[in-house]
Design a protein around this motif. Structure first.
Motif, PDB file in Angstrom:
ATOM      1  N   THR A 156       0.843  -1.194   0.000  1.00  0.00           N
ATOM      2  CA  THR A 156       0.000   0.000   0.000  1.00  0.00           C
ATOM      3  C   THR A 156       0.875   1.238   0.000  1.00  0.00           C
ATOM      4  N   VAL A 157       0.583   2.157  -0.916  1.00  0.00           N
ATOM      5  CA  VAL A 157       1.419   3.344  -1.117  1.00  0.00           C
ATOM      6  C   VAL A 157       0.538   4.589  -1.147  1.00  0.00           C
ATOM      7  N   GLU A 205       1.745  -5.135  -7.958  1.00  0.00           N
ATOM      8  CA  GLU A 205       2.510  -5.146  -6.709  1.00  0.00           C
ATOM      9  C   GLU A 205       2.195  -3.946  -5.818  1.00  0.00           C
ATOM     10  N   ILE A 206       1.490  -2.954  -6.395  1.00  0.00           N
ATOM     11  CA  ILE A 206       1.272  -1.681  -5.704  1.00  0.00           C
ATOM     12  C   ILE A 206      -0.226  -1.394  -5.586  1.00  0.00           C
ATOM     13  N   ARG A 207      -0.627  -0.886  -4.429  1.00  0.00           N
ATOM     14  CA  ARG A 207      -2.005  -0.411  -4.254  1.00  0.00           C
ATOM     15  C   ARG A 207      -1.947   1.035  -3.776  1.00  0.00           C
ATOM     16  N   LEU A 208      -2.312   1.957  -4.661  1.00  0.00           N
ATOM     17  CA  LEU A 208      -2.297   3.375  -4.331  1.00  0.00           C
ATOM     18  C   LEU A 208      -3.543   3.751  -3.542  1.00  0.00           C
ATOM     19  N   VAL A 209      -3.364   4.537  -2.485  1.00  0.00           N
ATOM     20  CA  VAL A 209      -4.489   5.009  -1.688  1.00  0.00           C
ATOM     21  C   VAL A 209      -4.344   6.509  -1.480  1.00  0.00           C
ATOM     22  N   GLU A 210      -5.430   7.155  -1.099  1.00  0.00           N
ATOM     23  CA  GLU A 210      -5.418   8.587  -0.834  1.00  0.00           C
ATOM     24  C   GLU A 210      -4.847   8.841   0.563  1.00  0.00           C
ATOM     25  N   PRO A 211      -4.222  10.011   0.770  1.00  0.00           N
ATOM     26  CA  PRO A 211      -3.607  10.307   2.078  1.00  0.00           C
ATOM     27  C   PRO A 211      -4.568  10.187   3.247  1.00  0.00           C
ATOM     28  N   GLU A 212      -5.824  10.599   3.061  1.00  0.00           N
ATOM     29  CA  GLU A 212      -6.758  10.584   4.177  1.00  0.00           C
ATOM     30  C   GLU A 212      -7.167   9.171   4.584  1.00  0.00           C
ATOM     31  N   SER A 221       0.179  18.619  -9.947  1.00  0.00           N
ATOM     32  CA  SER A 221      -0.853  17.719 -10.468  1.00  0.00           C
ATOM     33  C   SER A 221      -0.370  16.900 -11.661  1.00  0.00           C
ATOM     34  N   ILE A 222       0.500  17.472 -12.485  1.00  0.00           N
ATOM     35  CA  ILE A 222       1.008  16.749 -13.648  1.00  0.00           C
ATOM     36  C   ILE A 222       1.870  15.571 -13.201  1.00  0.00           C
ATOM     37  N   THR A 223       2.739  15.823 -12.240  1.00  0.00           N
ATOM     38  CA  THR A 223       3.564  14.752 -11.698  1.00  0.00           C
ATOM     39  C   THR A 223       2.702  13.678 -11.057  1.00  0.00           C
ATOM     40  N   ARG A 224       1.710  14.109 -10.284  1.00  0.00           N
ATOM     41  CA  ARG A 224       0.807  13.153  -9.633  1.00  0.00           C
ATOM     42  C   ARG A 224       0.125  12.269 -10.672  1.00  0.00           C
ATOM     43  N   ALA A 225      -0.381  12.879 -11.751  1.00  0.00           N
ATOM     44  CA  ALA A 225      -1.082  12.112 -12.776  1.00  0.00           C
ATOM     45  C   ALA A 225      -0.155  11.107 -13.446  1.00  0.00           C
ATOM     46  N   GLY A 226       1.079  11.539 -13.753  1.00  0.00           N
ATOM     47  CA  GLY A 226       2.023  10.654 -14.431  1.00  0.00           C
ATOM     48  C   GLY A 226       2.428   9.464 -13.572  1.00  0.00           C
ATOM     49  N   VAL A 227       2.728   9.714 -12.297  1.00  0.00           N
ATOM     50  CA  VAL A 227       3.137   8.629 -11.412  1.00  0.00           C
ATOM     51  C   VAL A 227       1.957   7.696 -11.141  1.00  0.00           C
ATOM     52  N   THR A 228       0.774   8.267 -10.999  1.00  0.00           N
ATOM     53  CA  THR A 228      -0.418   7.445 -10.770  1.00  0.00           C
ATOM     54  C   THR A 228      -0.657   6.486 -11.927  1.00  0.00           C
ATOM     55  N   VAL A 229      -0.555   6.988 -13.148  1.00  0.00           N
ATOM     56  CA  VAL A 229      -0.734   6.133 -14.327  1.00  0.00           C
ATOM     57  C   VAL A 229       0.324   5.027 -14.344  1.00  0.00           C
ATOM     58  N   ALA A 230       1.562   5.395 -13.989  1.00  0.00           N
ATOM     59  CA  ALA A 230       2.656   4.421 -14.032  1.00  0.00           C
ATOM     60  C   ALA A 230       2.465   3.301 -13.018  1.00  0.00           C
ATOM     61  N   LEU A 231       1.838   3.611 -11.863  1.00  0.00           N
ATOM     62  CA  LEU A 231       1.748   2.614 -10.796  1.00  0.00           C
ATOM     63  C   LEU A 231       0.395   1.914 -10.712  1.00  0.00           C
ATOM     64  N   THR A 270      11.739   0.655 -11.420  1.00  0.00           N
ATOM     65  CA  THR A 270      12.592   1.133 -10.333  1.00  0.00           C
ATOM     66  C   THR A 270      11.759   1.596  -9.147  1.00  0.00           C
ATOM     67  N   LEU A 271      10.668   2.298  -9.423  1.00  0.00           N
ATOM     68  CA  LEU A 271       9.789   2.749  -8.345  1.00  0.00           C
ATOM     69  C   LEU A 271       9.238   1.567  -7.558  1.00  0.00           C
ATOM     70  N   VAL A 272       8.779   0.565  -8.258  1.00  0.00           N
ATOM     71  CA  VAL A 272       8.229  -0.623  -7.595  1.00  0.00           C
ATOM     72  C   VAL A 272       9.301  -1.297  -6.744  1.00  0.00           C
ATOM     73  N   ARG A 273      10.500  -1.409  -7.294  1.00  0.00           N
ATOM     74  CA  ARG A 273      11.585  -2.071  -6.549  1.00  0.00           C
ATOM     75  C   ARG A 273      11.899  -1.322  -5.259  1.00  0.00           C
ATOM     76  N   LEU A 274      11.984   0.008  -5.329  1.00  0.00           N
ATOM     77  CA  LEU A 274      12.321   0.790  -4.146  1.00  0.00           C
ATOM     78  C   LEU A 274      11.176   0.813  -3.136  1.00  0.00           C
ATOM     79  N   ILE A 275       9.955   0.835  -3.625  1.00  0.00           N
ATOM     80  CA  ILE A 275       8.795   0.802  -2.727  1.00  0.00           C
ATOM     81  C   ILE A 275       8.770  -0.514  -1.957  1.00  0.00           C
TER      82      ILE A 275
END
Length: 208
Positions: free
Chosen positions: A7-8, A30-37, A15-25, A103-108
């Motif tokens: 869980t990440v 192996e990854i489950r993206l969640v909102e900060p709250e 917002s552009i960076t957020r959108a790009g990383v979100t699409v990539a992950l 690389t992001l997945v490996r480091l996470i």
């Protein structure tokens, strides 16, 4: 059987960076993206163009939360910023120019497992900064990297051996008041509850 996804929670500078990383992950099982709250005990992924005070404040805030690790993706890190980054609880650092989904997945996953990762040149520079700190600041003041003096570690070692305050004072040729003052300084500096907690802390950190 496939491993449970990590869980990440993503913290992006724009917002552009957020959108790009979100699409990539999002497509990575192996990854489950969640909102900060809704994040609880998640690996924190922080992506920023460069380190600034806002990013450092965010890292310090994340350090106080119960997360298993922090992965920082940013531009180059100056020597003066290395200790701040490591001191803020960052588990892994990756340059934006070298960031790929794999690389992001490996480091996470590494951060989630309690492992750390730094680019080789950053690791070398960090070790140089630590050596410089030890040589120019700590050693001249009789301290070690844990921030304890030799007499403080000696007092804790004697307490661990079961000696009372009076016995420690006699062996070190101190007054009992001095021994109590040393213990008081240690417990206050490291926010420890009592002498037993202080001994446990010193043992855990390999100081005695």
């Amino acid at each position: 059987m496939n491993a449970e996804p990590v869980t990440v929670v993503l913290h992006a500078a724009d917002s552009i960076t957020r959108a790009g990383v979100t699409v990539a992950l999002r497509s990575r099982p192996e990854i489950r993206l969640v909102e900060p709250e809704t994040a609880e005990s998640c690996v924190a992924l922080v992506v920023a163009e460069r380190l600034d005070e806002n990013v450092l404040q965010l890292l310090r805030k994340l350090q106080c939360q119960p997360n298993p690790g922090i992965v920082l993706v940013t531009g180059d890190v100056a020597d003066s910023e290395l200790l701040d980054v490591v001191g803020s609880g960052v588990s892994a650092v990756l340059r934006r120019a070298e960031a790929t989904p794999d690389t992001l997945v490996r480091l996470i996953r590494a951060a989630h497992a309690g492992e750390g990762s730094l680019p080789a040149d950053l690791l070398g520079r960090l070790l140089g900064r630590v050596s410089q700190l030890q040589r120019n600041v700590l050693r001249p003041n009789g301290l070690n990297l844990a921030g304890m003096s030799s007499r403080e570690t000696e007092v804790l070692r004697m307490i661990a051996d079961g000696l009372e305050t009076r016995e420690i004072a006699e062996r070190l040729c101190y007054s009992q008041r001095t021994v109590k003052s040393i213990l008081h300084d240690i417990t206050n500096r490291f926010q420890l509850r009592n002498r037993a907690h202080a001994v446990a802390f010193a043992l855990r950190e390999g100081l005695i």
